[in-house]
Scaffold this motif. Structure first.
Motif, PDB file in Angstrom:
ATOM      1  N   ARG A   1      -1.680 -30.838 -22.768  1.00 36.16           N
ATOM      2  CA  ARG A   1      -2.072 -29.564 -22.165  1.00 36.16           C
ATOM      3  C   ARG A   1      -1.030 -28.983 -21.209  1.00 36.16           C
ATOM      4  O   ARG A   1      -1.025 -27.770 -20.985  1.00 36.16           O
ATOM      5  N   ILE A   2      -0.163 -29.837 -20.637  1.00 37.50           N
ATOM      6  CA  ILE A   2       0.763 -29.344 -19.619  1.00 37.50           C
ATOM      7  C   ILE A   2       2.209 -29.730 -19.928  1.00 37.50           C
ATOM      8  O   ILE A   2       3.084 -28.857 -20.027  1.00 37.50           O
TER       9      ILE A   2
ATOM     10  N   PRO B   1       3.725 -28.297 -23.496  1.00 37.50           N
ATOM     11  CA  PRO B   1       3.930 -26.842 -23.491  1.00 37.50           C
ATOM     12  C   PRO B   1       5.017 -26.369 -22.516  1.00 37.50           C
ATOM     13  O   PRO B   1       5.709 -25.392 -22.798  1.00 37.50           O
ATOM     14  N   LEU B   2       5.173 -27.070 -21.379  1.00 40.38           N
ATOM     15  CA  LEU B   2       6.158 -26.641 -20.381  1.00 40.38           C
ATOM     16  C   LEU B   2       7.505 -27.343 -20.538  1.00 40.38           C
ATOM     17  O   LEU B   2       8.437 -27.053 -19.785  1.00 40.38           O
ATOM     18  N   GLY B   3       7.616 -28.253 -21.481  1.00 45.01           N
ATOM     19  CA  GLY B   3       8.873 -28.962 -21.665  1.00 45.01           C
ATOM     20  C   GLY B   3       9.161 -29.973 -20.573  1.00 45.01           C
ATOM     21  O   GLY B   3      10.319 -30.257 -20.268  1.00 45.01           O
ATOM     22  N   MET B   4       8.109 -30.558 -20.001  1.00 47.01           N
ATOM     23  CA  MET B   4       8.262 -31.549 -18.930  1.00 47.01           C
ATOM     24  C   MET B   4       8.397 -32.948 -19.545  1.00 47.01           C
ATOM     25  O   MET B   4       7.523 -33.803 -19.420  1.00 47.01           O
ATOM     26  N   ALA B   5       9.524 -33.186 -20.186  1.00 41.83           N
ATOM     27  CA  ALA B   5       9.731 -34.422 -20.949  1.00 41.83           C
ATOM     28  C   ALA B   5       9.995 -35.638 -20.071  1.00 41.83           C
ATOM     29  O   ALA B   5       9.968 -36.774 -20.557  1.00 41.83           O
TER      30      ALA B   5
ATOM     31  N   GLY C   1       0.538 -19.403 -20.020  1.00 37.37           N
ATOM     32  CA  GLY C   1      -0.237 -19.773 -21.188  1.00 37.37           C
ATOM     33  C   GLY C   1      -1.030 -21.059 -21.030  1.00 37.37           C
ATOM     34  O   GLY C   1      -1.918 -21.333 -21.848  1.00 37.37           O
ATOM     35  N   ILE C   2      -0.712 -21.871 -20.012  1.00 33.84           N
ATOM     36  CA  ILE C   2      -1.524 -23.069 -19.754  1.00 33.84           C
ATOM     37  C   ILE C   2      -2.920 -22.624 -19.324  1.00 33.84           C
ATOM     38  O   ILE C   2      -3.933 -23.146 -19.794  1.00 33.84           O
TER      39      ILE C   2
END
Length: 405
Positions: free
Chosen positions: A210-211, A214-218, A299-300
């Protein structure tokens, strides 16, 4: 009259490097990094000194750090995605999802022992999110915090599982009747468990889908991945005793005493997925989350929901609700939203800022804030516990405001 948006002067931002050097030279921080964005564009970055004093490893842009309570805004955002889907509402009692919190009791005012309680309403999700539930933290003063400490109800990485710890927490009375006052608490850990029950998935899975994806927080998660271990920072404290005692003033002979070695940290193999303080990650990853909030949810959640989260949800400022606990922010002139503090009156807070600033920090002295007036996102990373050991947050805000021209 509304404030006029200003731009940051590059020469004045250079003061941040001198300020950081002062902290490093005095051995108040082992290493640190600062990232500033305006209108989504990077205007300043600096990383210096070391993430590991013993081995002299550099504190770099890709250093992985414990963000502790800066996990709370992420957990709060995850819950709001479920609110948007109609799967729960904020006035619902927590017992609807966690039956162990049914039939609650709260300490009577001025109770002298843990048995002096009276029945009380069940805390709502909204009260838990805004720290008005009667839950507390083990480092706070009072009878309930003392019992939490004695029973190791800390939601630390290896303090059992999230489900087990919530069940044990529910066996204690509330420190006060829900809504009676504000007290910083493990409530967001409880919210994390609610998310798990509603979705039927682990908190790590919910965050990922969910977060983080989508935000690219790899680079963010509850566990230090094998690929990150050679970039993970060690944690230090100036205290002679417990580094997690946020209210202690007992300093030791060593200002940078090692308390969590990166090579042997519980974050390498956690059992408790703490929605209140369990994440590790990089400064760029956290800036992606903060920017998503500044930009209205990206968009989250919807822009309306993001704005709702960053409004003050208290009847006044935090100070007006009689808190006796530690907080990661000033209490005067500062309210609280869903997941973070909201500046109502910067002058009363004693910290430079803009009305509407949304922010929070973590136990290891990390900090972020979003300035809606000047379209700023600022993130500070370091690894020194407790965060009350230095005035770095107020100083950094003053440095950034001093660069607005």
């Amino acid at each position: 009259m509304s404030e006029t948006r200003m731009t940051l002067d590059a020469a004045r931002l250079e003061r941040i490097r001198d300020w950081a050097d002062t902290y490093i030279a005095a051995r108040r921080f082992a290493g640190m990094s600062v990232l500033i964005l305006q209108e989504g564009q990077e205007v300043f970055f600096d990383a210096r000194a070391v993430r590991d004093v013993e081995d002299g490893l550099p504190f770099a842009r890709d250093t992985v750090a414990r963000i502790y309570s800066m996990t709370k805004p992420i957990t709060s955002l995850a819950l709001m995605t479920l609110v948007e889907e109609g799967r729960l509402h904020l006035d619902a009692p927590v017992s609807r999802f966690l039956p162990e919190f049914s039939d609650p009791h709260a300490l009577i005012p001025d109770a002298s022992d843990l048995g002096q309680t009276e029945p009380c309403p069940t805390p709502t999700l909204h009260q838990i999110l805004t720290h008005r539930s009667g839950l507390s933290y083990a480092f706070n003063p009072g009878l309930v915090p003392q019992q939490m400490a004695a029973r190791d109800l800390t939601f630390a990485p290896r303090a059992g599982t999230l489900a087990q710890t919530c069940e044990q927490l529910a066996q204690l009375p509330l420190a006060f009747a829900p809504g009676a006052r504000w007290e910083y608490s493990v409530g967001i850990d409880v919210i994390g468990r609610v998310i798990e029950v509603v979705t039927g998935r682990s908190l790590a899975e919910v965050f990922q889908t969910r977060i983080f994806d989508p935000l690219g927080m790899a680079e963010t998660g509850f566990t230090v991945a094998q690929s990150q271990q050679d970039r993970f920072a060690s944690l230090y404290t100036p205290l002679a005793g417990d580094a997690m005692d946020l209210n202690s003033a007992v300093t030791g002979d060593e200002s940078l005493r090692l308390v969590d070695d990166a090579d042997n940290s519980p974050f390498l193999n956690p059992t408790c997925l703490s929605g209140g303080g369990g994440l590790v990650g990089t400064i760029d990853d956290y800036a992606r989350f903060a920017e998503a909030m500044r930009m209205g949810g990206q968009g989250i959640v919807s822009r309306a929901t993001a704005a709702f989260m960053m409004q003050n949800h208290l009847p006044g400022d935090i100070a007006s609700l009689g808190p006796s606990s530690f907080a990661e922010q000033p209490m005067r002139g500062v309210g609280f939203g869903i997941g973070g503090a909201v500046v109502l009156d910067a002058a009363r807070s004693g910290m430079p800022g803009s009305v509407g600033d949304f922010s929070w920090g973590g136990m290891a002295s990390t900090f972020f804030w979003i300035d809606p007036v000047h379209a700023l996102t600022t993130v500070l990373f370091t690894q020194l516990s407790p965060s009350s050991a230095t005035p770095a947050r107020a100083e950094l805000k003053a440095l950034v405001h001093g660069a607005l021209m």
